[in-house]
Each structure stands twice: as C-alpha cells, then as structure tokens.
Enzyme design. Structure first.
Site, PDB file in Angstrom:
ATOM      1  N   GLY A   1      18.385  -0.038  -1.390  1.00 33.13           N
ATOM      2  CA  GLY A   1      17.019   0.394  -1.727  1.00 33.13           C
ATOM      3  C   GLY A   1      16.479   1.422  -0.750  1.00 33.13           C
TER       4      GLY A   1
ATOM      5  N   THR B   1      16.274   4.530  -0.999  1.00 40.14           N
ATOM      6  CA  THR B   1      15.500   5.597  -1.659  1.00 40.14           C
ATOM      7  C   THR B   1      14.097   5.125  -2.051  1.00 40.14           C
ATOM      8  OG1 THR B   1      16.482   4.977  -3.776  1.00 40.14           O
ATOM      9  CG2 THR B   1      17.532   6.796  -2.594  1.00 40.14           C
TER      10      THR B   1
ATOM     11  N   ASP C   1      26.247  -0.763  -6.100  1.00 38.31           N
ATOM     12  CA  ASP C   1      25.233  -1.223  -7.061  1.00 38.31           C
ATOM     13  C   ASP C   1      25.174  -2.736  -7.008  1.00 38.31           C
ATOM     14  OD1 ASP C   1      23.819  -1.855  -9.594  1.00 38.31           O
ATOM     15  OD2 ASP C   1      24.047   0.308  -9.934  1.00 38.31           O
TER      16      ASP C   1
ATOM     17  N   LEU D   1      16.869  -4.588   0.139  1.00 32.34           N
ATOM     18  CA  LEU D   1      15.554  -4.196  -0.389  1.00 32.34           C
ATOM     19  C   LEU D   1      15.643  -3.737  -1.842  1.00 32.34           C
ATOM     20  CD1 LEU D   1      14.157  -2.135   2.629  1.00 32.34           C
ATOM     21  CD2 LEU D   1      14.263  -4.599   2.305  1.00 32.34           C
TER      22      LEU D   1
ATOM     23  N   SER E   1      11.344  -3.461  -9.078  1.00 33.22           N
ATOM     24  CA  SER E   1      10.194  -3.983  -8.331  1.00 33.22           C
ATOM     25  C   SER E   1       8.861  -3.885  -9.069  1.00 33.22           C
ATOM     26  CB  SER E   1      10.084  -3.254  -6.988  1.00 33.22           C
ATOM     27  OG  SER E   1       9.623  -1.933  -7.206  1.00 33.22           O
TER      28      SER E   1
ATOM     29  N   SER F   1       8.871 -12.120  -2.180  1.00 35.02           N
ATOM     30  CA  SER F   1       7.589 -11.523  -2.567  1.00 35.02           C
ATOM     31  C   SER F   1       6.494 -12.568  -2.763  1.00 35.02           C
ATOM     32  CB  SER F   1       7.797 -10.772  -3.880  1.00 35.02           C
ATOM     33  OG  SER F   1       6.565 -10.505  -4.502  1.00 35.02           O
TER      34      SER F   1
ATOM     35  N   GLU G   1       4.561 -12.463  -5.094  1.00 35.29           N
ATOM     36  CA  GLU G   1       4.517 -12.737  -6.544  1.00 35.29           C
ATOM     37  C   GLU G   1       5.084 -14.121  -6.851  1.00 35.29           C
ATOM     38  OE1 GLU G   1       3.859 -11.146  -9.840  1.00 35.29           O
ATOM     39  OE2 GLU G   1       2.342 -10.356  -8.492  1.00 35.29           O
TER      40      GLU G   1
ATOM     41  N   TYR H   1       9.699 -11.004 -13.202  1.00 29.94           N
ATOM     42  CA  TYR H   1       9.932 -10.513 -11.837  1.00 29.94           C
ATOM     43  C   TYR H   1       9.748 -11.654 -10.830  1.00 29.94           C
ATOM     44  CZ  TYR H   1       9.002  -8.222  -7.357  1.00 29.94           C
ATOM     45  OH  TYR H   1       9.024  -7.870  -6.024  1.00 29.94           O
TER      46      TYR H   1
HETATM   47  P1  NAP Z   1      10.798   0.461  -4.681  1.00 32.24           P
HETATM   48  O1  NAP Z   1      10.055   1.584  -4.029  1.00 32.24           O
HETATM   49  O2  NAP Z   1      10.653   0.257  -6.143  1.00 32.24           O
HETATM   50  O3  NAP Z   1      12.361   0.669  -4.350  1.00 32.24           O
HETATM   51  C1  NAP Z   1      13.355  -0.096  -4.984  1.00 32.24           C
HETATM   52  C2  NAP Z   1      14.725   0.389  -4.537  1.00 32.24           C
HETATM   53  O4  NAP Z   1      15.741  -0.421  -5.157  1.00 32.24           O
HETATM   54  C3  NAP Z   1      15.047   1.830  -4.908  1.00 32.24           C
HETATM   55  O5  NAP Z   1      15.706   2.437  -3.814  1.00 32.24           O
HETATM   56  C4  NAP Z   1      16.018   1.659  -6.082  1.00 32.24           C
HETATM   57  O6  NAP Z   1      16.912   2.726  -6.233  1.00 32.24           O
HETATM   58  C5  NAP Z   1      16.775   0.424  -5.637  1.00 32.24           C
HETATM   59  N1  NAP Z   1      17.537  -0.250  -6.714  1.00 32.24           N
HETATM   60  C6  NAP Z   1      17.030  -0.778  -7.845  1.00 32.24           C
HETATM   61  N2  NAP Z   1      18.012  -1.341  -8.555  1.00 32.24           N
HETATM   62  C7  NAP Z   1      19.181  -1.181  -7.868  1.00 32.24           C
HETATM   63  C8  NAP Z   1      20.545  -1.521  -8.098  1.00 32.24           C
HETATM   64  N3  NAP Z   1      20.933  -2.188  -9.195  1.00 32.24           N
HETATM   65  N4  NAP Z   1      21.476  -1.208  -7.168  1.00 32.24           N
HETATM   66  C9  NAP Z   1      21.112  -0.531  -6.059  1.00 32.24           C
HETATM   67  N5  NAP Z   1      19.833  -0.148  -5.796  1.00 32.24           N
HETATM   68  C10 NAP Z   1      18.884  -0.470  -6.694  1.00 32.24           C
HETATM   69  O7  NAP Z   1      10.443  -0.922  -3.973  1.00 32.24           O
HETATM   70  P2  NAP Z   1       9.734  -1.210  -2.543  1.00 32.24           P
HETATM   71  O8  NAP Z   1       8.251  -1.251  -2.737  1.00 32.24           O
HETATM   72  O9  NAP Z   1      10.330  -0.343  -1.497  1.00 32.24           O
HETATM   73  O10 NAP Z   1      10.170  -2.735  -2.314  1.00 32.24           O
HETATM   74  C11 NAP Z   1      11.377  -3.066  -1.623  1.00 32.24           C
HETATM   75  C12 NAP Z   1      11.752  -4.510  -1.926  1.00 32.24           C
HETATM   76  O11 NAP Z   1      10.713  -5.379  -1.493  1.00 32.24           O
HETATM   77  C13 NAP Z   1      11.960  -4.832  -3.405  1.00 32.24           C
HETATM   78  O12 NAP Z   1      12.975  -5.815  -3.478  1.00 32.24           O
HETATM   79  C14 NAP Z   1      10.627  -5.430  -3.852  1.00 32.24           C
HETATM   80  O13 NAP Z   1      10.818  -6.265  -4.965  1.00 32.24           O
HETATM   81  C15 NAP Z   1      10.249  -6.191  -2.592  1.00 32.24           C
HETATM   82  N6  NAP Z   1       8.815  -6.373  -2.344  1.00 32.24           N
HETATM   83  C16 NAP Z   1       7.971  -5.307  -2.347  1.00 32.24           C
HETATM   84  C17 NAP Z   1       6.631  -5.501  -2.057  1.00 32.24           C
HETATM   85  C18 NAP Z   1       5.661  -4.331  -2.017  1.00 32.24           C
HETATM   86  O14 NAP Z   1       4.443  -4.601  -2.041  1.00 32.24           O
HETATM   87  N7  NAP Z   1       6.131  -3.100  -1.906  1.00 32.24           N
HETATM   88  C19 NAP Z   1       6.147  -6.789  -1.758  1.00 32.24           C
HETATM   89  C20 NAP Z   1       7.055  -7.859  -1.764  1.00 32.24           C
HETATM   90  C21 NAP Z   1       8.395  -7.642  -2.036  1.00 32.24           C
HETATM   91  P3  NAP Z   1      16.583   4.030  -7.159  1.00 32.24           P
HETATM   92  O15 NAP Z   1      15.857   4.962  -6.257  1.00 32.24           O
HETATM   93  O16 NAP Z   1      17.938   4.466  -7.562  1.00 32.24           O
HETATM   94  O17 NAP Z   1      15.730   3.549  -8.307  1.00 32.24           O
HETATM   95  O1  G4F Z   2       0.115  -2.594  -7.996  1.00 27.99           O
HETATM   96  P1  G4F Z   2       0.637  -3.624  -8.918  1.00 27.99           P
HETATM   97  O2  G4F Z   2       1.446  -3.145 -10.073  1.00 27.99           O
HETATM   98  O3  G4F Z   2       1.413  -4.665  -8.004  1.00 27.99           O
HETATM   99  P2  G4F Z   2       1.853  -6.202  -8.213  1.00 27.99           P
HETATM  100  O4  G4F Z   2       1.976  -6.552  -9.631  1.00 27.99           O
HETATM  101  O5  G4F Z   2       0.949  -7.026  -7.365  1.00 27.99           O
HETATM  102  O6  G4F Z   2       3.335  -6.185  -7.594  1.00 27.99           O
HETATM  103  C1  G4F Z   2       3.633  -5.533  -6.355  1.00 27.99           C
HETATM  104  O7  G4F Z   2       3.435  -6.437  -5.293  1.00 27.99           O
HETATM  105  C2  G4F Z   2       4.331  -7.565  -5.292  1.00 27.99           C
HETATM  106  C3  G4F Z   2       3.950  -8.433  -4.084  1.00 27.99           C
HETATM  107  O8  G4F Z   2       2.997  -9.395  -4.485  1.00 27.99           O
HETATM  108  C4  G4F Z   2       5.746  -7.056  -5.207  1.00 27.99           C
HETATM  109  F1  G4F Z   2       6.604  -8.107  -5.155  1.00 27.99           F
HETATM  110  C5  G4F Z   2       6.056  -6.188  -6.408  1.00 27.99           C
HETATM  111  O9  G4F Z   2       7.389  -5.660  -6.280  1.00 27.99           O
HETATM  112  C6  G4F Z   2       5.069  -5.019  -6.408  1.00 27.99           C
HETATM  113  O10 G4F Z   2       5.324  -4.209  -5.293  1.00 27.99           O
HETATM  114  O11 G4F Z   2      -0.595  -4.472  -9.528  1.00 27.99           O
HETATM  115  C7  G4F Z   2      -1.576  -5.082  -8.704  1.00 27.99           C
HETATM  116  C8  G4F Z   2      -2.716  -5.609  -9.559  1.00 27.99           C
HETATM  117  C9  G4F Z   2      -2.255  -6.478 -10.745  1.00 27.99           C
HETATM  118  O12 G4F Z   2      -3.045  -7.640 -10.797  1.00 27.99           O
HETATM  119  C10 G4F Z   2      -2.532  -5.625 -11.977  1.00 27.99           C
HETATM  120  O13 G4F Z   2      -2.858  -6.357 -13.168  1.00 27.99           O
HETATM  121  O14 G4F Z   2      -3.411  -4.504 -10.142  1.00 27.99           O
HETATM  122  C11 G4F Z   2      -3.729  -4.824 -11.487  1.00 27.99           C
HETATM  123  N1  G4F Z   2      -3.915  -3.575 -12.244  1.00 27.99           N
HETATM  124  C12 G4F Z   2      -5.080  -3.233 -12.894  1.00 27.99           C
HETATM  125  N2  G4F Z   2      -4.915  -2.055 -13.523  1.00 27.99           N
HETATM  126  C13 G4F Z   2      -2.998  -2.622 -12.460  1.00 27.99           C
HETATM  127  C14 G4F Z   2      -3.619  -1.658 -13.267  1.00 27.99           C
HETATM  128  N3  G4F Z   2      -1.714  -2.487 -12.040  1.00 27.99           N
HETATM  129  C15 G4F Z   2      -1.024  -1.371 -12.418  1.00 27.99           C
HETATM  130  N4  G4F Z   2       0.248  -1.212 -11.985  1.00 27.99           N
HETATM  131  N5  G4F Z   2      -1.598  -0.413 -13.233  1.00 27.99           N
HETATM  132  C16 G4F Z   2      -2.895  -0.512 -13.670  1.00 27.99           C
HETATM  133  O15 G4F Z   2      -3.398   0.359 -14.399  1.00 27.99           O
END
Ligand code: NAP
Ligand code: G4F
Length: 331
Positions: A9, A11, A57, A79, A83, A124, A126, A148
């Site tokens: 992850g 990228t 992958d 990572l 997501s 997460s 979530e 998810y």
């Molecule tokens: P992101 O920006 O969506 O990045 C996801 C990464 O996973 C990208 O590099 C993507 O590659 C890669 N990927 C997806 N499917 C794959 C596969 N089959 N094989 C290899 N690589 C793959 O996510 P992020 O926000 O950095 O989050 C990182 C991790 O933390 C995720 O696991 C997410 O679920 C978790 N997380 C995120 C948050 C948050 O708030 N950001 C909170 C809790 C947990 P491509 O560029 O090729 O698509």
């Molecule tokens: O920004 P969101 O899409 O993030 P969400 O669903 O909380 O998930 C993110 O955080 C998780 C950690 O708790 C990660 F695990 C997951 O990979 C991801 O990074 O939505 C946040 C909130 C939701 O309640 C959604 O219903 O915003 C609300 N929302 C309202 N209007 C919207 C919108 N979300 C999106 N994406 N787009 C809207 O127009």
C-alpha cells in the site's frame, strides 16, 4: 546496520507518509505495487529514487512468498486494502479477498519464510461500528456495519490468532480516521476541502453530501504512521488504539472548511440521499490512553489545524493547475 522494511500500500495515503518516516530513520524501504496499465506513483513521486518498488498482490500467495524470500525484511507493514467503505457494499467478495484473506496470505508467507519478521496490520475503528461503549478502547467489543468493517474484523483476529498460535511478532493498530492533503478525493474530508477550494476559485458552485450528522475522531495521517512504527519497536507485540479522543460531525467539518475561506456552507451544500449508506457508523471516538502511556505517542495536529491544512493544500494545488482539477468526487 540499517533495517529493511516492506510496505504494502505504499502508493496510498499512509504508505507515502510511512515511507518518508522510515527513510528519515535510514531504513531501506521496499514498496509493494500491483500491476496497473499506467504508473500510479503520485503520492510517492518525491521518494521514487529512494525506495525500491516490487510487484506483488495480496490476491496472489506466491507473489508474497517470493517477495519476502527475496527482500528478507526486518519489518513488514501491511497497509494495502480496499479502504473505501461504500465500495465494500458494491464489491463485498473482492473486499473480503483483499482485506481478510489477503492478510492471511501475508501471515502465511511470513510464517513460512521467516517467522522473526515483525508484522504491522492496519486495523480500523470501523470494526467498532455500532459502538458498544464510548470512548472505544482495545477491549471494546466489535460490531462492524459494512463488508469493509467485517473484513477488517477477520483480519484483526487472524493477526491475533497467528501471534498466539505461532508466536509471531504481529501487531494490530486500531487506527481511527486519519486524513491529510494526500487523502483520496472520495473520503469526506478531502471531498469537502477539494470542493471548498474549487468553489472559492470559481471552478464549481455546489457540493453534494450524505449524512451530515455522522461523527468521527479525525487525526493527521503523519502522526498516525509514527504510532505504527512505535508499535513495531516493542519487546512484545500488542494491539493499540490510535485516536485523538475528540469527535466532530461532518457538519462541523463543512462549517469549518467553508468558513476558513469566508464562504457560507448553506449556500453551496446539497444533500443527496444516494450518499446515505445502507448501514451507518454514527459516532466514533477513541481512547488511546494505552498508546500514550506505553508508546509515548501523542497527536500533534488538532481538528481545526487539520481542516485548514487540507483546504490550504487544495487551494494551492488548484491555483497552480486549475486545468488539471479533474471531475468533482461523486462518492
Ligand atoms: P489508501 O490511500 O486507499 O491506500 C490503499 C493502498 O492499498 C493503495 O496503495 C493500493 O494500491 C493498495 N492495494 C489495494 N489493494 C491491493 C492489492 N490487492 N494488492 C496490493 N496492494 C493493494 O488507504 P490508506 O488511507 O492509506 O489506509 C491504509 C490502510 O489503513 C488500509 O488498510 C486502510 O483500510 C487502513 N485504515 C485507514 C484508516 C484511515 O483513516 N486512513 C483508518 C483505519 C485503517 P493502488 O494504489 O494500486 O490502488
Ligand atoms: O470519509 P469517509 O468515507 O470515511 P469512513 O467511512 O469513516 O472510513 C474511513 O475511516 C475508517 C476508520 O474508521 C477506515 F478504516 C476506512 O478505510 C476509511 O479510511 O466517511 C466518513 C463519514 C461517514 O459517516 C459518511 O456517511 O462521512 C459521512 N459522509 C457524509 N457525506 C460522507 C459523505 N462520506 C463520503 N465518503 N462522501 C460523502 O459525500
């Protein structure tokens, strides 16, 4: 001797910040990329000469075994994931393959090639979904509300299970929402800050959103990748909640982002029922006291600072190149 780390992850948002952090600590960084018809290195362009990119992958067991065998890392940060929560209802099977079985494949590859490798799994908030207590900590029961969330609960427990079954150093970081100027445009924070910048610059007039009443505990991604690294340096592998402890509604976010550029959000925001989720996570707020006490971790950016940082970055980007703005996010 410098340490070697693999980041799946790389990228993505977190992968790019983690790569920067590990390079600053003199790690040799190997990033995993999956094959695409065109390169997708926007977030790591500035690091491209300092990291090694290798194809693999999460869907392909042999690619992971070969990767680990050839690189022989000290640390492995998993990572990679599908997501974006709404997409998990459209593609539940693929979400499970990436996010749940993909983690089993990583664990198996480590177990078979070198069980001494330290593994970080991206769990997460979530997983808490329809929350059982407020605030949520490492002992709060899970109640996921999306494919998810369900896939991440599987990944969390398979990580715990391999730690307990095979004595692997496998940690699970239960991270609450974390954001940055590198956040994907479909997530609500970035969708809003990008739209605010467009509206301010006259490139758009409206922003369609879903549930404005949802509450999240939003922090800065740069702070959260530090916590990942800290968890991997301990004597014993344990799980940690990482959160600011402060929760805000999507409405608060909208108000602050529009207000920062002197706009009244009520004149621009419309509500679109298509953006309401089949099942919502209404209110998340984390208790990270274990991480603060044991790791010495603290967030450095508060909610207001985060929103301003993101609006300003989108204004700078769109001012420099308004013609490459691309379509407005409809997710
Ligand atoms: P992101 O920006 O969506 O990045 C996801 C990464 O996973 C990208 O590099 C993507 O590659 C890669 N990927 C997806 N499917 C794959 C596969 N089959 N094989 C290899 N690589 C793959 O996510 P992020 O926000 O950095 O989050 C990182 C991790 O933390 C995720 O696991 C997410 O679920 C978790 N997380 C995120 C948050 C948050 O708030 N950001 C909170 C809790 C947990 P491509 O560029 O090729 O698509
Ligand atoms: O920004 P969101 O899409 O993030 P969400 O669903 O909380 O998930 C993110 O955080 C998780 C950690 O708790 C990660 F695990 C997951 O990979 C991801 O990074 O939505 C946040 C909130 C939701 O309640 C959604 O219903 O915003 C609300 N929302 C309202 N209007 C919207 C919108 N979300 C999106 N994406 N787009 C809207 O127009």
């Amino acid at each position: 001797m410098s340490k070697r780390a693999i980041i799946t992850g790389i990228t993505g948002q977190d992968g790019s910040y983690l790569a920067e952090l590990l390079l600053s600590k003199e790690y040799e960084v190997v990033g995993v990329v999956r094959r695409t018809s065109a390169p997708n290195y926007g977030r790591i362009q500035h690091l491209i000469d300092r990291v090694t990119l290798r194809p693999a992958d999460l869907l392909d067991q042999l690619s992971l075994i070969r990767l680990i065998d050839e690189v022989r890392p000290h640390e492995f940060y998993n990572l990679a994931a599908m997501s974006f929560v709404p997409a998990s209802w459209d593609q539940p099977m693929l979400t499970g393959e990436f996010n749940a079985q993909g983690v089993t494949r990583v664990l198996e590859a480590i177990r078979q090639v070198d069980p001494k490798i330290h593994l970080y799994q991206a769990s997460s908030s979530e997983m808490f979904g329809k929350v059982r207590e407020v605030p949520q900590n490492e002992l709060t029961p899970f109640y996921p509300r999306s494919p998810y969330g369900v896939s991440k609960v599987f990944a969390h427990y398979i990580t715990v299970n391999y730690r307990e079954s095979y004595d692997l150093y496998a940690v699970s970081g239960i991270l609450f929402n974390h954001e940055s100027p590198r956040r994907g445009l479909e997530f609500v924070t970035r969708k809003i800050t990008d739209a605010v910048a467009r509206i301010k610059l006259g490139l758009a007039t409206t922003l369609a959103l879903g549930n404005l009443d949802a509450h999240r505990d939003w922090g800065f991604a740069g702070d959260y990748v530090k916590a990942m690294w800290m968890m991997m340096q301990r004597e014993r592998a344990e799980d940690y909640v990482i959160a600011t402890g402060v929760s805000h509604s999507v409405r608060d976010l909208v108000e602050l982002a529009f207000g920062h550029v002197g706009l009244d959000w009520r004149k621009h925001v419309t509500l679109d029922p298509k953006l309401i989720r089949p099942a919502e996570v209404e209110h998340l707020v984390g208790d990270s006291s274990k991480a603060r006490a044991q790791l010495g971790w603290e967030p450095t950016v508060d909610f207001a600072g985060l929103v301003k940082m993101m609006v300003d970055a989108d204004l700078d980007r769109l001012t420099a190149a308004p013609q490459v703005a691309g379509p407005v996010s409809t997710s």
